[in-house]
Design a protein around this motif. Sequence first.
Motif, PDB file in Angstrom:
ATOM      1  N   GLN A  72       6.258  39.850   4.872  1.00  0.00           N
ATOM      2  CA  GLN A  72       6.089  39.846   6.327  1.00  0.00           C
ATOM      3  C   GLN A  72       7.450  39.833   7.009  1.00  0.00           C
ATOM      4  N   PHE A  73       7.577  40.663   8.036  1.00  0.00           N
ATOM      5  CA  PHE A  73       8.803  40.672   8.837  1.00  0.00           C
ATOM      6  C   PHE A  73       8.546  41.370  10.163  1.00  0.00           C
ATOM      7  N   ALA A  74       9.026  40.786  11.250  1.00  0.00           N
ATOM      8  CA  ALA A  74       9.044  41.402  12.581  1.00  0.00           C
ATOM      9  C   ALA A  74       7.706  42.029  12.971  1.00  0.00           C
ATOM     10  N   GLY A  75       6.622  41.279  12.818  1.00  0.00           N
ATOM     11  CA  GLY A  75       5.320  41.787  13.236  1.00  0.00           C
ATOM     12  C   GLY A  75       4.678  42.760  12.276  1.00  0.00           C
ATOM     13  N   VAL A  76       5.194  42.840  11.062  1.00  0.00           N
ATOM     14  CA  VAL A  76       4.657  43.738  10.041  1.00  0.00           C
ATOM     15  C   VAL A  76       4.228  42.912   8.831  1.00  0.00           C
ATOM     16  N   GLN A  77       3.069  43.233   8.272  1.00  0.00           N
ATOM     17  CA  GLN A  77       2.590  42.591   7.051  1.00  0.00           C
ATOM     18  C   GLN A  77       2.263  43.674   6.028  1.00  0.00           C
ATOM     19  N   LEU A  78       2.890  43.572   4.847  1.00  0.00           N
ATOM     20  CA  LEU A  78       2.657  44.517   3.766  1.00  0.00           C
ATOM     21  C   LEU A  78       2.078  43.759   2.577  1.00  0.00           C
ATOM     22  N   ILE A  79       1.042  44.332   1.959  1.00  0.00           N
ATOM     23  CA  ILE A  79       0.352  43.656   0.855  1.00  0.00           C
ATOM     24  C   ILE A  79       0.029  44.674  -0.235  1.00  0.00           C
ATOM     25  N   ASN A  80       0.253  44.261  -1.462  1.00  0.00           N
ATOM     26  CA  ASN A  80      -0.296  44.986  -2.599  1.00  0.00           C
ATOM     27  C   ASN A  80      -1.214  44.014  -3.330  1.00  0.00           C
ATOM     28  N   GLU A  81      -2.519  44.310  -3.319  1.00  0.00           N
ATOM     29  CA  GLU A  81      -3.492  43.413  -3.942  1.00  0.00           C
ATOM     30  C   GLU A  81      -4.089  44.084  -5.170  1.00  0.00           C
ATOM     31  N   TYR A  82      -4.061  43.342  -6.277  1.00  0.00           N
ATOM     32  CA  TYR A  82      -4.658  43.820  -7.527  1.00  0.00           C
ATOM     33  C   TYR A  82      -5.832  42.939  -7.898  1.00  0.00           C
ATOM     34  N   THR A  83      -6.941  43.552  -8.325  1.00  0.00           N
ATOM     35  CA  THR A  83      -8.096  42.820  -8.835  1.00  0.00           C
ATOM     36  C   THR A  83      -8.624  43.544 -10.069  1.00  0.00           C
ATOM     37  N   ASN A  84      -8.969  42.782 -11.093  1.00  0.00           N
ATOM     38  CA  ASN A  84      -9.398  43.400 -12.358  1.00  0.00           C
ATOM     39  C   ASN A  84     -10.900  43.620 -12.449  1.00  0.00           C
ATOM     40  N   GLN A  85     -11.670  43.004 -11.529  1.00  0.00           N
ATOM     41  CA  GLN A  85     -13.126  43.151 -11.543  1.00  0.00           C
ATOM     42  C   GLN A  85     -13.593  43.924 -10.307  1.00  0.00           C
ATOM     43  N   SER A  86     -14.767  44.508 -10.416  1.00  0.00           N
ATOM     44  CA  SER A  86     -15.366  45.175  -9.261  1.00  0.00           C
ATOM     45  C   SER A  86     -15.832  44.113  -8.267  1.00  0.00           C
ATOM     46  N   LEU A  87     -15.446  44.278  -6.998  1.00  0.00           N
ATOM     47  CA  LEU A  87     -15.736  43.274  -5.977  1.00  0.00           C
ATOM     48  C   LEU A  87     -16.403  43.901  -4.761  1.00  0.00           C
ATOM     49  N   HIS A  88     -17.127  43.064  -4.037  1.00  0.00           N
ATOM     50  CA  HIS A  88     -17.602  43.397  -2.698  1.00  0.00           C
ATOM     51  C   HIS A  88     -16.859  42.475  -1.742  1.00  0.00           C
ATOM     52  N   GLN A  89     -16.058  43.065  -0.868  1.00  0.00           N
ATOM     53  CA  GLN A  89     -15.183  42.278  -0.010  1.00  0.00           C
ATOM     54  C   GLN A  89     -15.617  42.386   1.447  1.00  0.00           C
ATOM     55  N   HIS A  90     -15.795  41.232   2.087  1.00  0.00           N
ATOM     56  CA  HIS A  90     -15.990  41.173   3.542  1.00  0.00           C
ATOM     57  C   HIS A  90     -14.635  40.824   4.145  1.00  0.00           C
ATOM     58  N   CYS A  91     -14.102  41.694   4.993  1.00  0.00           N
ATOM     59  CA  CYS A  91     -12.707  41.557   5.446  1.00  0.00           C
ATOM     60  C   CYS A  91     -12.611  41.499   6.966  1.00  0.00           C
ATOM     61  N   LEU A  92     -11.634  40.740   7.438  1.00  0.00           N
ATOM     62  CA  LEU A  92     -11.308  40.663   8.860  1.00  0.00           C
ATOM     63  C   LEU A  92      -9.812  40.405   8.972  1.00  0.00           C
ATOM     64  N   VAL A  93      -9.088  41.389   9.525  1.00  0.00           N
ATOM     65  CA  VAL A  93      -7.633  41.282   9.673  1.00  0.00           C
ATOM     66  C   VAL A  93      -7.318  40.576  10.987  1.00  0.00           C
ATOM     67  N   TRP A  94      -6.138  39.965  11.059  1.00  0.00           N
ATOM     68  CA  TRP A  94      -5.777  39.147  12.219  1.00  0.00           C
ATOM     69  C   TRP A  94      -5.847  39.943  13.531  1.00  0.00           C
ATOM     70  N   PRO A  95      -6.140  39.234  14.641  1.00  0.00           N
ATOM     71  CA  PRO A  95      -6.327  39.895  15.946  1.00  0.00           C
ATOM     72  C   PRO A  95      -5.070  40.630  16.410  1.00  0.00           C
ATOM     73  N   GLU A  96      -5.290  41.559  17.338  1.00  0.00           N
ATOM     74  CA  GLU A  96      -4.210  42.334  17.970  1.00  0.00           C
ATOM     75  C   GLU A  96      -3.359  43.068  16.945  1.00  0.00           C
ATOM     76  N   SER A  97      -4.004  43.534  15.885  1.00  0.00           N
ATOM     77  CA  SER A  97      -3.275  44.240  14.836  1.00  0.00           C
ATOM     78  C   SER A  97      -3.973  45.559  14.529  1.00  0.00           C
ATOM     79  N   PHE A  98      -3.327  46.346  13.663  1.00  0.00           N
ATOM     80  CA  PHE A  98      -3.896  47.613  13.205  1.00  0.00           C
ATOM     81  C   PHE A  98      -3.644  47.706  11.712  1.00  0.00           C
ATOM     82  N   TRP A  99      -4.720  47.977  10.956  1.00  0.00           N
ATOM     83  CA  TRP A  99      -4.652  47.965   9.490  1.00  0.00           C
ATOM     84  C   TRP A  99      -4.815  49.350   8.912  1.00  0.00           C
ATOM     85  N   ILE A 100      -3.963  49.660   7.936  1.00  0.00           N
ATOM     86  CA  ILE A 100      -4.083  50.867   7.132  1.00  0.00           C
ATOM     87  C   ILE A 100      -4.188  50.438   5.668  1.00  0.00           C
ATOM     88  N   GLY A 101      -5.162  50.984   4.953  1.00  0.00           N
ATOM     89  CA  GLY A 101      -5.335  50.682   3.537  1.00  0.00           C
ATOM     90  C   GLY A 101      -5.203  51.929   2.689  1.00  0.00           C
TER      91      GLY A 101
END
Length: 336
Positions: A72-101
């Motif tokens: 995280q730096f200057a209003g930017v959040q970068l993530i690399n997430e690894y998971t080894n199993q198949s998942l069903h994810q319910h997601c909600l990113v922080w307010p006033e933001s824009f997400w690209i996956g």
Amino acid sequence: MLQTWQNSKTASILDRKNKNEAKVHQKQQQAPHRCVSVSDDINEQAFNLTDWDQEYNQYSAGRFEGRVDECQFAGVQLINEYTNQSLHQHCLVWPESFWIGIPDKREEFRINGQAIEQHDLLWRHGNTPFELVTPADCNILSIVVQREELFGLAERQGIELNLDASNSNPRLHGSAQQLENLTLLVTRILTAGSDMDTDIHKDLLVQQLLQLLGNAEINESVIPSYRHRKAVVDRVRDYLHTAGDLPVTITSLCELACVSRRTLQYSFESILGISPVQFLRATRLNRVRRQLLSCHDISIADAAASQGFYHLSQFATDYKRLFGERPSDTLKRLPH
């Protein structure tokens, strides 16, 4: 004369000292916040993404392994997430933001029940719920930026972003080369040293992101029956959310959704990638697991019964098959 020279020298030393301290302070202010989290529990993994609100259900069988690399730096959040199993994810990113996956696997990956095509990237505005179905051994890169800053800069540069928050299509079809360039830059920032110049890297990141978004088109292609099948799945899930330990059969779910067994089967397989029987069992087992991890005074029998599992030996077998550990092992994870 000597006193004047000494005073001048002292002033020069103090001036250099103040400048050095200012540089150190500036470097500390600009230094990115980095975090690496490794987990063997899906619930812990869901909490490891800073400022996200998430809930994970595990679909595939086996012990879970996950990792989150975050910067995280200057209003930017970068993530690399690894998971080894198949998942069903319910997601909600922080307010006033824009997400690209950007997922590294396309097959079996879904967002809001929509399959991911080649060169697709995912998008949602902050505080807008969305769902992911992720395959086993999957990495997904996430880029989260302050929405006002990103869209304001796009407007000043004459870049049109037709990405209204009410748009229900969560996929963008982008340039293969621009997508590759953005992926490479994000990966390099995540692995860079702590002394990187955040202003330069933020500018590079935002400019590449704007170029990609400016040329991308919303992917509106879905299977003809998508909306109907999604509605069937949503109706069943809403019912299960309130059913508690009430007995549920496939026949009763068909009656609830006003569909045949075949339509129910097709709906779940196309939207979630699993059968309704698998979904029903996995959903309730995951609920039991969350109860065992959050309640100090609940017994395994009570947690199982709350989700309709009354044959404890069969429940324990199904539980271990899905999570790779016994219910009693899960209880041992609770801090004492």
